[in-house]
Design a protein around this motif. Structure first.
Motif, short mmCIF file in Angstrom:
data_model
loop_
_atom_site.label_atom_id
_atom_site.label_comp_id
_atom_site.label_asym_id
_atom_site.label_seq_id
_atom_site.Cartn_x
_atom_site.Cartn_y
_atom_site.Cartn_z
N GLY A 64 0.82 -1.21 0.00
CA GLY A 64 0.00 0.00 0.00
C GLY A 64 0.85 1.26 0.00
O GLY A 64 1.91 1.31 0.62
N GLN A 65 0.38 2.27 -0.69
CA GLN A 65 1.10 3.54 -0.79
C GLN A 65 0.85 4.45 0.41
O GLN A 65 1.62 5.36 0.68
CB GLN A 65 0.69 4.27 -2.08
CG GLN A 65 1.01 3.50 -3.35
CD GLN A 65 2.50 3.25 -3.50
OE1 GLN A 65 3.31 4.16 -3.32
NE2 GLN A 65 2.87 2.01 -3.83
N ASN A 66 -0.24 4.21 1.14
CA ASN A 66 -0.57 5.01 2.31
C ASN A 66 -1.35 4.14 3.29
O ASN A 66 -1.61 2.96 3.02
CB ASN A 66 -1.38 6.25 1.91
CG ASN A 66 -2.59 5.89 1.05
OD1 ASN A 66 -3.38 5.02 1.42
ND2 ASN A 66 -2.73 6.55 -0.10
N ILE A 123 -4.57 -0.57 4.90
CA ILE A 123 -5.66 -1.18 5.67
C ILE A 123 -6.48 -2.12 4.78
O ILE A 123 -6.89 -3.20 5.20
CB ILE A 123 -6.55 -0.09 6.30
CG1 ILE A 123 -5.80 0.59 7.44
CG2 ILE A 123 -7.85 -0.69 6.84
CD1 ILE A 123 -6.47 1.81 8.00
N LYS A 124 -6.68 -1.73 3.52
CA LYS A 124 -7.38 -2.62 2.59
C LYS A 124 -6.60 -3.92 2.41
O LYS A 124 -7.17 -5.01 2.42
CB LYS A 124 -7.58 -1.93 1.24
CG LYS A 124 -8.55 -0.75 1.27
CD LYS A 124 -8.67 -0.12 -0.11
CE LYS A 124 -9.62 1.08 -0.06
NZ LYS A 124 -9.71 1.75 -1.39
N VAL A 125 -5.29 -3.79 2.24
CA VAL A 125 -4.43 -4.98 2.11
C VAL A 125 -4.44 -5.77 3.41
O VAL A 125 -4.40 -7.00 3.41
CB VAL A 125 -2.99 -4.57 1.73
CG1 VAL A 125 -2.09 -5.80 1.65
CG2 VAL A 125 -2.98 -3.81 0.41
N LEU A 126 -4.52 -5.04 4.54
CA LEU A 126 -4.54 -5.67 5.86
C LEU A 126 -5.70 -6.66 5.97
O LEU A 126 -5.53 -7.79 6.45
CB LEU A 126 -4.66 -4.58 6.91
CG LEU A 126 -4.42 -4.92 8.38
CD1 LEU A 126 -3.03 -5.48 8.59
CD2 LEU A 126 -4.62 -3.69 9.25
N TYR A 127 -6.87 -6.25 5.52
CA TYR A 127 -8.03 -7.14 5.61
C TYR A 127 -7.93 -8.32 4.66
O TYR A 127 -8.31 -9.45 5.02
CB TYR A 127 -9.31 -6.34 5.35
CG TYR A 127 -9.79 -5.58 6.55
CD1 TYR A 127 -10.34 -6.24 7.65
CD2 TYR A 127 -9.68 -4.19 6.62
CE1 TYR A 127 -10.75 -5.55 8.77
CE2 TYR A 127 -10.09 -3.49 7.74
CZ TYR A 127 -10.64 -4.17 8.81
OH TYR A 127 -11.05 -3.48 9.92
N SER A 128 -7.41 -8.10 3.47
CA SER A 128 -7.25 -9.23 2.54
C SER A 128 -6.20 -10.21 3.06
O SER A 128 -6.32 -11.43 2.89
CB SER A 128 -6.87 -8.73 1.14
OG SER A 128 -5.62 -8.07 1.15
N THR A 129 -5.18 -9.67 3.74
CA THR A 129 -4.15 -10.54 4.34
C THR A 129 -4.75 -11.34 5.49
O THR A 129 -4.45 -12.53 5.65
CB THR A 129 -2.97 -9.69 4.85
OG1 THR A 129 -2.49 -8.87 3.78
CG2 THR A 129 -1.85 -10.57 5.36
N ARG A 130 -5.60 -10.70 6.28
CA ARG A 130 -6.30 -11.43 7.35
C ARG A 130 -7.16 -12.54 6.78
O ARG A 130 -7.20 -13.66 7.30
CB ARG A 130 -7.17 -10.47 8.14
CG ARG A 130 -8.00 -11.16 9.22
CD ARG A 130 -9.24 -10.40 9.59
NE ARG A 130 -10.16 -10.24 8.45
CZ ARG A 130 -11.33 -9.62 8.54
NH1 ARG A 130 -11.72 -9.10 9.69
NH2 ARG A 130 -12.11 -9.51 7.47
N ASP A 131 -7.85 -12.26 5.68
CA ASP A 131 -8.77 -13.24 5.09
C ASP A 131 -8.05 -14.49 4.61
O ASP A 131 -8.63 -15.57 4.58
CB ASP A 131 -9.56 -12.61 3.94
CG ASP A 131 -10.54 -11.54 4.42
OD1 ASP A 131 -10.85 -11.53 5.63
OD2 ASP A 131 -10.97 -10.71 3.59
N MET A 171 1.95 -5.33 9.64
CA MET A 171 1.30 -4.21 8.97
C MET A 171 0.53 -3.33 9.95
O MET A 171 0.60 -2.10 9.89
CB MET A 171 0.36 -4.74 7.88
CG MET A 171 1.07 -5.43 6.73
SD MET A 171 -0.09 -6.28 5.63
CE MET A 171 -0.99 -4.89 4.96
N ALA A 172 -0.19 -3.97 10.86
CA ALA A 172 -0.98 -3.21 11.83
C ALA A 172 -0.08 -2.38 12.73
O ALA A 172 -0.37 -1.21 13.02
CB ALA A 172 -1.83 -4.17 12.67
N GLU A 173 1.03 -2.96 13.17
CA GLU A 173 1.96 -2.22 14.03
C GLU A 173 2.55 -1.03 13.29
O GLU A 173 2.76 0.04 13.88
CB GLU A 173 3.08 -3.14 14.52
CG GLU A 173 2.63 -4.27 15.45
CD GLU A 173 2.29 -3.78 16.86
OE1 GLU A 173 2.43 -2.57 17.13
OE2 GLU A 173 1.89 -4.62 17.68
#
Length: 217
Positions: free
Chosen positions: A53-55, A60-68, A78-80
């Motif tokens: 992600g660039q920002n 956060i969008k990538v964060l959810y797909s990674t969680r999935d 990423m969250a940290e």
């Protein structure tokens, strides 16, 4: 005159012992090679997690797909990273707590969830109790909503119950058991509807907490 029985067992040749020891060493090395990537991402994978992600919004969008896809190590990293720039981001606080829970780090889990509830309480006061109805990122960039708060409070109630139940100190036991009740009450207040399969566990948890409290009286 009796004779001592002779030992007919042939000694194991030295080279056989060496080969056996070498096989054990190879097996240990293979286990380390196989398990290490599963326990922690390789440096390149860590870098990929941290540069997704660039920002913050894209991350956060990538964060959810990674969680999935169940990559909790990457979710935690990423969250940290997001939290270093935005310490009150509800999406990052929640998923950092879930990542810690997946990794068995109860201390970090509770730290992130406590921070979430602390920020949520201030936001709820600012919203005068009428905050966002959903935590979907597209419609809620802050990451706070009643259902998420209810779920986090339930997880914290469960952790507090386990700490109180397992403590040998009477005062600590009572403190954590009462804290578990308070968190469970908050969970029901914020989200009285069922958490699907998890909802019966809230009722069961309340019964177990009350049973432990009765033992202490």
């Amino acid at each position: 005159m009796s004779e001592e029985p002779q030992n007919t067992k042939k000694p194991v040749p030295g080279y056989v012992k060496i080969l056996a020891a070498a096989a054990v060493v190879v097996a240990v090395l293979l286990a380390v090679i196989i398990l290490l990537p599963l326990l922690w991402p390789a440096p390149d994978e860590q870098q990929a997690c941290l540069t997704a992600g660039q920002n913050d919004d894209e991350m956060i969008k990538v964060l959810y797909s990674t969680r999935d896809r169940g990559d909790w190590n990457c979710v935690g990293l990423m969250a940290e990273k997001i939290l270093t720039a935005s310490a009150s981001n509800g999406h990052a606080l929640y998923l950092a707590g879930e990542a810690a829970r997946a990794g068995g780090d109860k201390t970090r889990e509770m730290q992130h969830f406590n921070q979430y509830l602390s920020v949520e309480a201030k936001m709820n006061e600012a919203f005068e109790g009428a905050g966002p109805a959903t935590c979907e990122f597209e419609s809620n960039t802050l990451g706070y909503c009643p259902q998420r708060t209810g779920w986090i409070a339930y997880l914290m109630a469960r952790n507090n119950f386990q700490t109180g139940r397992d403590s040998t100190n009477g005062q600590i036991r009572e403190t954590f058991l009462k804290r578990a009740i308070a968190r469970l009450d908050l969970s029901v207040e914020k989200h009285p509807q069922p958490f699907t399969a998890e909802d019966p566990k809230r009722d069961q948890l309340r019964q177990e907490i009350n049973k432990e409290l009765e033992k202490r009286r």
